[in-house]
Enzyme design. Structure first.
Site, PDB file in Angstrom:
ATOM      1  N   GLU A 310       0.832  -1.201   0.000  1.00  0.00           N
ATOM      2  CA  GLU A 310       0.000   0.000   0.000  1.00  0.00           C
ATOM      3  C   GLU A 310       0.872   1.259   0.000  1.00  0.00           C
ATOM      4  OE1 GLU A 310      -3.416   0.242  -0.267  1.00  0.00           O
ATOM      5  OE2 GLU A 310      -3.123  -1.854  -0.790  1.00  0.00           O
ATOM      6  N   TRP A 313       1.875   1.620  -3.485  1.00  0.00           N
ATOM      7  CA  TRP A 313       0.807   2.192  -4.324  1.00  0.00           C
ATOM      8  C   TRP A 313       0.811   3.716  -4.210  1.00  0.00           C
ATOM      9  CZ3 TRP A 313      -2.018   0.835  -8.252  1.00  0.00           C
ATOM     10  CH2 TRP A 313      -2.364  -0.503  -8.468  1.00  0.00           C
ATOM     11  N   TRP A 341     -20.585  10.106 -21.554  1.00  0.00           N
ATOM     12  CA  TRP A 341     -21.137  10.119 -20.205  1.00  0.00           C
ATOM     13  C   TRP A 341     -22.569  10.677 -20.212  1.00  0.00           C
ATOM     14  CZ3 TRP A 341     -18.184   7.339 -17.288  1.00  0.00           C
ATOM     15  CH2 TRP A 341     -16.795   7.336 -17.484  1.00  0.00           C
ATOM     16  N   ASN A 376     -11.092   2.755   2.379  1.00  0.00           N
ATOM     17  CA  ASN A 376     -10.614   2.599   1.008  1.00  0.00           C
ATOM     18  C   ASN A 376     -11.422   1.593   0.202  1.00  0.00           C
ATOM     19  OD1 ASN A 376      -8.524   3.288  -1.024  1.00  0.00           O
ATOM     20  ND2 ASN A 376      -8.092   1.102  -0.911  1.00  0.00           N
ATOM     21  N   TRP A 394     -16.050  10.289 -14.274  1.00  0.00           N
ATOM     22  CA  TRP A 394     -15.276  10.042 -13.059  1.00  0.00           C
ATOM     23  C   TRP A 394     -14.689  11.328 -12.482  1.00  0.00           C
ATOM     24  CZ3 TRP A 394     -10.141  11.430 -13.224  1.00  0.00           C
ATOM     25  CH2 TRP A 394      -9.553  11.553 -14.482  1.00  0.00           C
ATOM     26  N   TRP A 417      -9.384   7.130  -8.769  1.00  0.00           N
ATOM     27  CA  TRP A 417     -10.550   7.314  -9.629  1.00  0.00           C
ATOM     28  C   TRP A 417     -10.293   6.783 -11.034  1.00  0.00           C
ATOM     29  CZ3 TRP A 417     -15.534   8.197  -9.027  1.00  0.00           C
ATOM     30  CH2 TRP A 417     -15.971   8.627  -7.779  1.00  0.00           C
TER      31      TRP A 417
END
Length: 500
Positions: A310, A313, A341, A376, A394, A417
């Site tokens: 993590e 990341w 969209w 998360n 998004w 996202w």
């Protein structure tokens, strides 16, 4: 001590490093001279942004109050100014006759351009700048593929990053290129009366100082009322306390699978501390390694490895933004620039306020709205729902998160996202979460849902997970605004029609 008397006075500019301990730029300045003064600039370019969350203003103000106390304890002080750092920092350096301004580098496009302009202004007046990396274990320039390109995929990035971390760990102190945290500076020398008077008669008038009150902190107006609900605690002392609680026999040893269960306290709560730098990544890494040295089970070792992943990341998204600043403006995958969209504003408003009729989605959004933070796993669920079920852009969700998250970080938020939207750096191009399946797997007793949807506490766990709640049991809770199976098929058809 008068300005210009005694040892050279250096300035250290705090930004994403609101701590004294293990602050590499500050440690380098303090090694050069004991006459170091801290500076923080309340930059209107950041503080007046429309997506600045009230929770972040609260966290910033409280952390700066403690930071000012820490500077006094170290023998010097923190100067807080309000205005454009490109203008104010050269003025401050001139007023104090400071030959050097030190700071730690940033990855964000706005910060990098601001820093370039500050450095140019200082150097034009004959002053020097001292900059280096502090917020990452491995600098982004050091992470390249075999072909010399920046990484676009996490897996190979993790392997290279982990190997470089292991190599650095053997070098000892962070000041010598290793990963062992360095102590906070002490015995610093404060400004004298003449230097303080120089701030009042600076060439363009008195510098706009805004000093934190020891009791009340900075007066940064916000309407955040979730301080008791937010798991992220401001200030350096609280960050270290949370880190110790997490690592010393705490949730770290059961991080896998605890990190995925939003109804349990299975995460560190340190995301805002790492965003604002009240905790350094080296301190986080060192605590994990100390815990690893004491564990005796493969399960605990695996949990520590997952937490290390993590941290990786976090750095993957930071280096991605550093190398590809265009990510801040739109999708990484070009075909997503043409996605049709639907962007139903009513649907978006229902999602934002936690009124979609999908319990796990609404519980997560209400946690965000009340506490300034969201688990998360739930961030992934609600992001998938907005994009793949409601077929909203998004970037609407990205902005909504930044407007409320206490740990809102451009690199991490954008990366998360784009991962959920399938528009980012991800070898799996289409990922759709079924909210009912996610709730059944990660909140099987509906503990999390009941916590944040108190009007549904009387409903059975099975119905809370599926969302199939009888009309008489709703008590004002809305019906589902869309049906997942139908929207999933619609989204897939729109995606399939995209030109490749």
């Amino acid at each position: 001590m008068a300005a210009g008397a005694g040892p050279e006075r250096w300035l250290f500019w705090h930004r994403r490093d609101l701590r004294l301990a293990d602050n590499l730029g500050l440690a380098a300045a303090a090694a050069a001279t004991p006459a170091v003064t801290g500076v923080f600039v309340l930059d209107p370019g950041i503080l007046e942004a429309p997506d600045l969350a009230p929770a972040r203003l609260w966290f910033l103000a409280e952390s700066l109050r403690e930071l000012a106390e820490s500077w006094r304890g170290a023998g010097s002080r923190l100067l807080v100014l309000r205005g454009d750092p490109v203008v104010l920092l050269p003025r401050l350096a001139a007023a104090l006759q400071a030959p050097v301004l030190a700071w730690n580098r940033d990855v964000e496009p706005y910060g990098r351009e601001r820093d370039r302009r500050v450095a140019a202004a200082l150097q034009a007046s004959g002053r020097r700048v001292l900059v280096d990396w502090d917020q990452l274990l491995i600098p982004p320039e050091a992470l390249r593929t075999g072909q010399g390109d920046p990484y676009r995929v996490y897996g190979p990035f993790w392997r290279n990053w982990r190997g470089q971390v292991a190599a650095k760990a053997g070098l000892g102190s962070a000041m010598a290129g290793g990963l062992e945290p360095v102590a906070a500076p002490s015995g610093l020398r404060d400004l004298g009366e003449q230097a303080l008077e120089a701030l009042e008669r600076s060439g363009a008038g008195p510098l706009p100082l805004v000093q934190p009150d020891p009791a009340t902190g900075l007066h940064l107006p916000h309407d955040f009322s979730g301080t008791d609900l937010c798991p992220c605690r401001p200030g350096e002392a609280a960050a270290l306390e949370q880190l110790q609680s997490f690592c010393d026999g705490g949730p770290l040893l059961a991080y896998e699978p605890g990190r995925n269960l939003p109804g349990e306290a299975g995460t560190s709560g340190l995301s805002a501390a790492l965003k604002f730098g009240t905790l350094s990544p080296r301190q986080a890494w060192a605590a994990a390694q100390q815990a690893r040295a004491l564990v005796r089970s493969t399960e605990a070792e695996q949990s520590i490895t997952v937490w290390e992943q993590e941290l990786a990341w976090r750095e993957f998204y930071q280096q991605a933004l550093f190398h590809f600043p265009e990510l801040a403006e739109g999708p990484y995958r070009p075909q997503w620039k043409r996605f049709p969209w639907e962007n139903d504003e009513g649907h978006f408003a229902a999602w934002r306020e936690g009124l979609t009729g999908v319990p796990i989605v609404d519980a997560a959004m209400r946690q965000l709205n009340a506490s300034g933070w969201m688990h998360n796993r739930c961030r992934m669920i609600v992001a998938s729902f907005l994009v793949k079920d409601l077929i909203c852009d998004w970037r609407w969700g990205e902005r909504a998160f930044m407007a409320r998250l206490v740990d809102g970080d451009l690199a991490a938020n954008n990366g998360g996202w784009q991962w959920s939207a399938s528009s980012g750096m991800d070898p799996k191009p289409l990922r759709i979460f079924n909210p009912a399946t996610q709730a059944a797997k990660f909140d099987p007793e509906a503990i999390y849902i009941r916590t944040w949807l108190p009007e549904l506490r009387h409903v059975s766990s099975a119905d809370l997970i599926s969302g199939a709640i009888a009309p008489l049991e709703r008590r004002g809770y809305p019906e589902q605004i869309v049906e997942h199976k139908l929207q999933q098929a619609r989204f897939k058809a729109l995606y399939a029609a995209l030109p490749r």
